[in-house]
Design a protein around this motif. Structure first.
Motif, PDB file in Angstrom:
ATOM      1  N   VAL A 110       0.846  -1.192   0.000  1.00 58.42           N
ATOM      2  CA  VAL A 110       0.000   0.000   0.000  1.00 58.42           C
ATOM      3  C   VAL A 110       0.882   1.243   0.000  1.00 58.42           C
ATOM      4  O   VAL A 110       1.997   1.221   0.525  1.00 58.42           O
ATOM      5  N   THR A 111       0.383   2.297  -0.622  1.00 56.93           N
ATOM      6  CA  THR A 111       0.974   3.624  -0.525  1.00 56.93           C
ATOM      7  C   THR A 111      -0.139   4.570  -0.103  1.00 56.93           C
ATOM      8  O   THR A 111      -1.207   4.585  -0.720  1.00 56.93           O
ATOM      9  N   VAL A 112       0.104   5.314   0.973  1.00 53.21           N
ATOM     10  CA  VAL A 112      -0.898   6.229   1.518  1.00 53.21           C
ATOM     11  C   VAL A 112      -0.343   7.646   1.470  1.00 53.21           C
ATOM     12  O   VAL A 112       0.784   7.877   1.898  1.00 53.21           O
ATOM     13  N   GLU A 113      -1.120   8.573   0.941  1.00 50.02           N
ATOM     14  CA  GLU A 113      -0.748   9.980   0.959  1.00 50.02           C
ATOM     15  C   GLU A 113      -1.304  10.597   2.231  1.00 50.02           C
ATOM     16  O   GLU A 113      -2.484  10.400   2.548  1.00 50.02           O
ATOM     17  N   MET A 114      -0.442  11.320   2.968  1.00 53.09           N
ATOM     18  CA  MET A 114      -0.862  11.888   4.255  1.00 53.09           C
ATOM     19  C   MET A 114      -0.398  13.329   4.362  1.00 53.09           C
ATOM     20  O   MET A 114       0.684  13.670   3.900  1.00 53.09           O
ATOM     21  N   SER A 115      -1.212  14.128   5.019  1.00 59.42           N
ATOM     22  CA  SER A 115      -0.768  15.481   5.360  1.00 59.42           C
ATOM     23  C   SER A 115       0.195  15.381   6.536  1.00 59.42           C
ATOM     24  O   SER A 115       0.276  14.345   7.213  1.00 59.42           O
ATOM     25  N   ALA A 116       0.918  16.436   6.810  1.00 55.14           N
ATOM     26  CA  ALA A 116       1.838  16.456   7.951  1.00 55.14           C
ATOM     27  C   ALA A 116       1.072  16.242   9.254  1.00 55.14           C
ATOM     28  O   ALA A 116       1.531  15.527  10.146  1.00 55.14           O
ATOM     29  N   ASP A 117      -0.124  16.829   9.360  1.00 53.74           N
ATOM     30  CA  ASP A 117      -0.940  16.656  10.567  1.00 53.74           C
ATOM     31  C   ASP A 117      -1.380  15.207  10.743  1.00 53.74           C
ATOM     32  O   ASP A 117      -1.361  14.678  11.853  1.00 53.74           O
ATOM     33  N   ASP A 118      -1.783  14.565   9.648  1.00 48.44           N
ATOM     34  CA  ASP A 118      -2.196  13.162   9.731  1.00 48.44           C
ATOM     35  C   ASP A 118      -1.022  12.264  10.106  1.00 48.44           C
ATOM     36  O   ASP A 118      -1.175  11.336  10.896  1.00 48.44           O
ATOM     37  N   LEU A 119       0.153  12.539   9.545  1.00 45.30           N
ATOM     38  CA  LEU A 119       1.339  11.755   9.891  1.00 45.30           C
ATOM     39  C   LEU A 119       1.672  11.925  11.366  1.00 45.30           C
ATOM     40  O   LEU A 119       1.957  10.946  12.060  1.00 45.30           O
ATOM     41  N   GLN A 120       1.606  13.144  11.867  1.00 46.46           N
ATOM     42  CA  GLN A 120       1.884  13.385  13.287  1.00 46.46           C
ATOM     43  C   GLN A 120       0.868  12.666  14.172  1.00 46.46           C
ATOM     44  O   GLN A 120       1.230  12.086  15.194  1.00 46.46           O
ATOM     45  N   ALA A 121      -0.393  12.670  13.768  1.00 45.21           N
ATOM     46  CA  ALA A 121      -1.425  11.966  14.531  1.00 45.21           C
ATOM     47  C   ALA A 121      -1.157  10.461  14.550  1.00 45.21           C
ATOM     48  O   ALA A 121      -1.332   9.807  15.589  1.00 45.21           O
ATOM     49  N   LEU A 122      -0.700   9.913  13.438  1.00 41.15           N
ATOM     50  CA  LEU A 122      -0.352   8.493  13.377  1.00 41.15           C
ATOM     51  C   LEU A 122       0.799   8.175  14.326  1.00 41.15           C
ATOM     52  O   LEU A 122       0.743   7.209  15.088  1.00 41.15           O
ATOM     53  N   VAL A 123       1.828   8.997  14.300  1.00 38.95           N
ATOM     54  CA  VAL A 123       2.984   8.799  15.188  1.00 38.95           C
ATOM     55  C   VAL A 123       2.551   8.916  16.643  1.00 38.95           C
ATOM     56  O   VAL A 123       2.924   8.080  17.480  1.00 38.95           O
ATOM     57  N   ASN A 124       1.750   9.915  16.965  1.00 40.71           N
ATOM     58  CA  ASN A 124       1.281  10.099  18.342  1.00 40.71           C
ATOM     59  C   ASN A 124       0.476   8.893  18.811  1.00 40.71           C
ATOM     60  O   ASN A 124       0.643   8.430  19.950  1.00 40.71           O
ATOM     61  N   LYS A 125      -0.408   8.381  17.967  1.00 44.53           N
ATOM     62  CA  LYS A 125      -1.226   7.234  18.340  1.00 44.53           C
ATOM     63  C   LYS A 125      -0.362   5.995  18.529  1.00 44.53           C
ATOM     64  O   LYS A 125      -0.572   5.233  19.474  1.00 44.53           O
ATOM     65  N   ALA A 126       0.626   5.799  17.657  1.00 45.49           N
ATOM     66  CA  ALA A 126       1.533   4.652  17.798  1.00 45.49           C
ATOM     67  C   ALA A 126       2.292   4.738  19.125  1.00 45.49           C
ATOM     68  O   ALA A 126       2.426   3.727  19.826  1.00 45.49           O
ATOM     69  N   GLU A 127       2.765   5.909  19.469  1.00 49.05           N
ATOM     70  CA  GLU A 127       3.472   6.074  20.738  1.00 49.05           C
ATOM     71  C   GLU A 127       2.544   5.807  21.915  1.00 49.05           C
ATOM     72  O   GLU A 127       2.963   5.252  22.930  1.00 49.05           O
ATOM     73  N   GLU A 128       1.283   6.167  21.782  1.00 47.51           N
ATOM     74  CA  GLU A 128       0.302   5.973  22.848  1.00 47.51           C
ATOM     75  C   GLU A 128       0.015   4.490  23.104  1.00 47.51           C
ATOM     76  O   GLU A 128      -0.138   4.059  24.253  1.00 47.51           O
ATOM     77  N   VAL A 129      -0.063   3.704  22.035  1.00 47.25           N
ATOM     78  CA  VAL A 129      -0.458   2.293  22.189  1.00 47.25           C
ATOM     79  C   VAL A 129       0.719   1.364  22.429  1.00 47.25           C
ATOM     80  O   VAL A 129       0.521   0.237  22.869  1.00 47.25           O
ATOM     81  N   LEU A 130       1.942   1.811  22.149  1.00 48.82           N
ATOM     82  CA  LEU A 130       3.096   0.957  22.400  1.00 48.82           C
ATOM     83  C   LEU A 130       3.317   0.838  23.895  1.00 48.82           C
ATOM     84  O   LEU A 130       3.315   1.826  24.629  1.00 48.82           O
ATOM     85  N   THR A 131       3.524  -0.369  24.347  1.00 47.68           N
ATOM     86  CA  THR A 131       3.671  -0.589  25.785  1.00 47.68           C
ATOM     87  C   THR A 131       5.081  -0.980  26.170  1.00 47.68           C
ATOM     88  O   THR A 131       5.325  -1.323  27.312  1.00 47.68           O
ATOM     89  N   TRP A 132       6.015  -0.935  25.285  1.00 47.82           N
ATOM     90  CA  TRP A 132       7.388  -1.306  25.611  1.00 47.82           C
ATOM     91  C   TRP A 132       8.166  -0.065  25.686  1.00 47.82           C
ATOM     92  O   TRP A 132       9.065   0.265  26.096  1.00 47.82           O
TER      93      TRP A 132
END
Length: 59
Positions: free
Chosen positions: A37-59
């Motif tokens: 897959v290739t997904v086009e994202m705005s800078a805000d959407d990319l930041q939201a993805l990174v923030n959510k990943a950091e939130e759910v990672l438990t290690w």
């Protein structure tokens, strides 16, 4: 981020974030190099993805 960054997963897949103008392309490739897959994202959407990943990672 103004240059590409790649992450390699445990199964050999690759996730690459590549700037494209004011937006970003998120490329996901399987271990054989086939684009899944290739997904086009705005800078805000990319930041939201990174923030959510950091939130759910438990290690």
């Amino acid at each position: 981020m103004r240059h590409s960054r790649s992450l390699h997963t445990a199964d050999g897949s690759t996730v690459t974030v590549q700037p494209r103008g004011v937006e970003y392309d998120l490329h996901v490739q399987d271990p054989t190099g086939r684009t899944v897959v290739t997904v086009e994202m705005s800078a805000d959407d990319l930041q939201a993805l990174v923030n959510k990943a950091e939130e759910v990672l438990t290690w």
